[in-house]
Design a protein around this motif. Sequence first.
Motif, PDB file in Angstrom:
ATOM      1  N   ASN A  88       0.806  -1.236   0.000  1.00 47.14           N
ATOM      2  CA  ASN A  88       0.000   0.000   0.000  1.00 47.14           C
ATOM      3  C   ASN A  88       0.833   1.277   0.000  1.00 47.14           C
ATOM      4  OD1 ASN A  88      -2.215  -1.669   0.188  1.00 47.14           O
ATOM      5  ND2 ASN A  88      -2.159  -1.644   2.435  1.00 47.14           N
ATOM      6  N   LYS A  89       1.718   1.391  -0.969  1.00 40.67           N
ATOM      7  CA  LYS A  89       2.558   2.589  -0.998  1.00 40.67           C
ATOM      8  C   LYS A  89       2.719   3.114  -2.416  1.00 40.67           C
ATOM      9  CE  LYS A  89       5.486  -0.531  -2.493  1.00 40.67           C
ATOM     10  NZ  LYS A  89       5.160  -1.934  -2.645  1.00 40.67           N
ATOM     11  N   VAL A  90       3.174   4.380  -2.447  1.00 35.97           N
ATOM     12  CA  VAL A  90       3.590   4.987  -3.700  1.00 35.97           C
ATOM     13  C   VAL A  90       5.109   5.107  -3.641  1.00 35.97           C
ATOM     14  CG1 VAL A  90       3.537   7.114  -5.065  1.00 35.97           C
ATOM     15  CG2 VAL A  90       1.437   6.263  -4.011  1.00 35.97           C
ATOM     16  N   LEU A  91       5.765   4.835  -4.761  1.00 31.35           N
ATOM     17  CA  LEU A  91       7.218   4.986  -4.810  1.00 31.35           C
ATOM     18  C   LEU A  91       7.544   6.275  -5.562  1.00 31.35           C
ATOM     19  CD1 LEU A  91       7.466   1.313  -5.742  1.00 31.35           C
ATOM     20  CD2 LEU A  91       8.705   2.246  -3.776  1.00 31.35           C
ATOM     21  N   ALA A  92       8.577   6.983  -5.100  1.00 28.36           N
ATOM     22  CA  ALA A  92       8.973   8.223  -5.770  1.00 28.36           C
ATOM     23  C   ALA A  92      10.485   8.217  -5.948  1.00 28.36           C
ATOM     24  CB  ALA A  92       8.543   9.424  -4.933  1.00 28.36           C
ATOM     25  N   ASP A  93      10.931   8.398  -7.174  1.00 29.57           N
ATOM     26  CA  ASP A  93      12.379   8.485  -7.418  1.00 29.57           C
ATOM     27  C   ASP A  93      12.752   9.954  -7.528  1.00 29.57           C
ATOM     28  OD1 ASP A  93      15.000   8.274  -8.057  1.00 29.57           O
ATOM     29  OD2 ASP A  93      14.751   6.779  -9.632  1.00 29.57           O
ATOM     30  N   CYS A  94      13.373  10.474  -6.479  1.00 31.13           N
ATOM     31  CA  CYS A  94      13.749  11.889  -6.462  1.00 31.13           C
ATOM     32  C   CYS A  94      15.197  12.125  -6.876  1.00 31.13           C
ATOM     33  CB  CYS A  94      13.477  12.494  -5.093  1.00 31.13           C
ATOM     34  SG  CYS A  94      11.729  12.806  -4.835  1.00 31.13           S
ATOM     35  N   ASP A  95      15.881  11.097  -7.338  1.00 27.16           N
ATOM     36  CA  ASP A  95      17.210  11.316  -7.906  1.00 27.16           C
ATOM     37  C   ASP A  95      17.007  11.688  -9.367  1.00 27.16           C
ATOM     38  OD1 ASP A  95      19.804  11.426  -8.615  1.00 27.16           O
ATOM     39  OD2 ASP A  95      20.334   9.382  -8.080  1.00 27.16           O
ATOM     40  N   VAL A  96      16.559  12.935  -9.580  1.00 24.98           N
ATOM     41  CA  VAL A  96      16.135  13.326 -10.928  1.00 24.98           C
ATOM     42  C   VAL A  96      17.306  13.513 -11.886  1.00 24.98           C
ATOM     43  CG1 VAL A  96      13.999  14.372 -10.089  1.00 24.98           C
ATOM     44  CG2 VAL A  96      16.038  15.783 -10.313  1.00 24.98           C
ATOM     45  N   ASP A  97      18.501  13.640 -11.319  1.00 27.89           N
ATOM     46  CA  ASP A  97      19.714  13.780 -12.114  1.00 27.89           C
ATOM     47  C   ASP A  97      20.084  12.475 -12.782  1.00 27.89           C
ATOM     48  OD1 ASP A  97      20.639  16.331 -11.734  1.00 27.89           O
ATOM     49  OD2 ASP A  97      22.655  15.612 -11.245  1.00 27.89           O
ATOM     50  N   ALA A  98      19.981  11.400 -12.029  1.00 24.18           N
ATOM     51  CA  ALA A  98      20.410  10.090 -12.513  1.00 24.18           C
ATOM     52  C   ALA A  98      19.454   9.064 -11.904  1.00 24.18           C
ATOM     53  CB  ALA A  98      21.844   9.821 -12.093  1.00 24.18           C
ATOM     54  N   ALA A  99      18.202   9.121 -12.345  1.00 23.65           N
ATOM     55  CA  ALA A  99      17.190   8.212 -11.801  1.00 23.65           C
ATOM     56  C   ALA A  99      17.498   6.785 -12.239  1.00 23.65           C
ATOM     57  CB  ALA A  99      15.811   8.629 -12.312  1.00 23.65           C
TER      58      ALA A  99
END
Lengths: 297, 284
Positions: A28-39
């Motif tokens: 029951n989660k949302v994942l967020a990739d905040c390494d927008v430079d090198a996701a």
Amino acid sequence: MKELLVISGKGGTGKTSIVGAFAVLSKNKVLADCDVDAADLHLLLKPTVRETTEFYGSKKAGLDEAKCTGCGDCIEACRFGAIVMGKGRIEIDPISCEGCAVCSHVCPQGAIVMQDNLSGHWFISDTPYGPLVHARLGVAEESSGKLVTRVRDEARSLAKSLELDLIIIDGPPGIGCPVIASISGVDLALIVTEPTVAGTHDMARALELARHFGVEVVVCINKYDLHEGKAQEIEQHCAAEGIQVAGKIPFDEGVVTALTRGMPVGARANDGASGWEEGKASKAIQELWARVSSRLN
Amino acid sequence: MIVAVASGKGGTGKTTIAVNLALTLEGTVPVELLDCDVEEPNAHLFLHPVLETSEKVTQPVPTVDESKCTHCGRCGEICAFHAIMALGSKVMTFPELCHGCGGCSRFCPTGAISEEPREIGVVESGHAGRIEFVQGRVNVGNPLAPPVVRAVKGRMAACPGKATIIDAPPGTSCPVVASVKDSDFCILVTEPTPFGVNDLLLAIDMVRELGVPFGVVINRSGIGDSNLVAYCRLEKIPILLEIPFDRRYAACYAGGGRLVEDFPELREAFRDLWRRVCVLAGVR
């Protein structure tokens, strides 16, 4: 709704591998990739992109050559060295331009206009482990902090609309603008470190940052058996500061094997020909997740 | 010659390459090493430099003389970064958002705004043996790394025959661009995993955008798969050096050791690396 952020100070300590394993373990989660430079999280979670949105995070100066008389007032006004006189003509270097617009206000001819700049894209995707919000910053673009904020905002509204009670954020490396945008307001930060002179040093900087923003912290030592002396130093440092070491993960080649096959640690391959899901790193990450999730409740 | 060491991804071994290259060249040519990873400078942990100077890096931020201010709101209109705004009868400033463009003070109709320096980090310099050493450190909680990077590069004393090695930050955004810009060559460090390949592609886009010639160093070769080597061959990207994955190397690095001193085979490999960089950069 709770937000867990995984950061490291230094890059390459295993943040994304751990977030990938958490994706398998949590519900029951949302994942967020905040390494927008090198996701990199998408390499493990194999997302199917549902929505792509352009991100205009900044403006850049653009020159109308027909109006420009070449007076050079803009060159003198620009503090970032972004405007130069090249062969009798004004030239604007978009990489150096910070979008302050001082040149456009200074120009007596109105020849400089600020233009919206496409700085990157962000995506909402489906993965076998739940929804993922991720992004890609354009090469040599600024505004990574703003794009991180956008990714977090989208992850929150997605969690709200789907009634999911947890967001797991894969953070950027360092302690700069994108990390600052990632850390504000999270419920818990997990700092992943490794037992090296650089790992110890950078963990201290990350701790300082978390303290600066009043965020609660736990630590995990990845590949702790590569240098047990340094691992002990980290444990002592954490004990002295009253910070919980929530996990110690041993070096395990199975992690690289999983990664090379593009799968999170702990995931079961369809062909059944894996083996790393029972590995020692996988077991340690399960214990880590148990401690981290109990801190979130 | 100015050689930047960069990588899309962190933790691939940039600092290892930069430091060991400097140690290999020490004594044969004049060497300076600039640690431009101002968020997490680590080269000093391996070089143990004697630091001789330390200078604050400042940035101009606005300060408002309320007695002259008419609260017209012009400063807030000018500021592209929302770092200053007139709210009713008060002007608020947000120094951490300020880029120091000077627009607010330049366009204030009553001359109520002047600028004062705000400390955002430090630049330190000294020597590690015969290596000239410069590093920057941005203050924790400060989002503006590029001005500190530029201050480090401002200390550069490049001259013909000298090797200037820049340890760049990870990623491909503003602090990296500020570090790699105007270099003669860029060494991109990566590892043969899907993460390594993904981030190398981003880094390649960046150096191409900057017009800097480049080659690749593969660290921890032997782990992962062969996609990275296949890609470099296909794209005719020179592979300058491969360092095999070896637990002994990992342990040496972990303890702050120097690879080229503990493993003579690597010293020879780093000499070779430098020769190839010189050829590709068109220097001698």
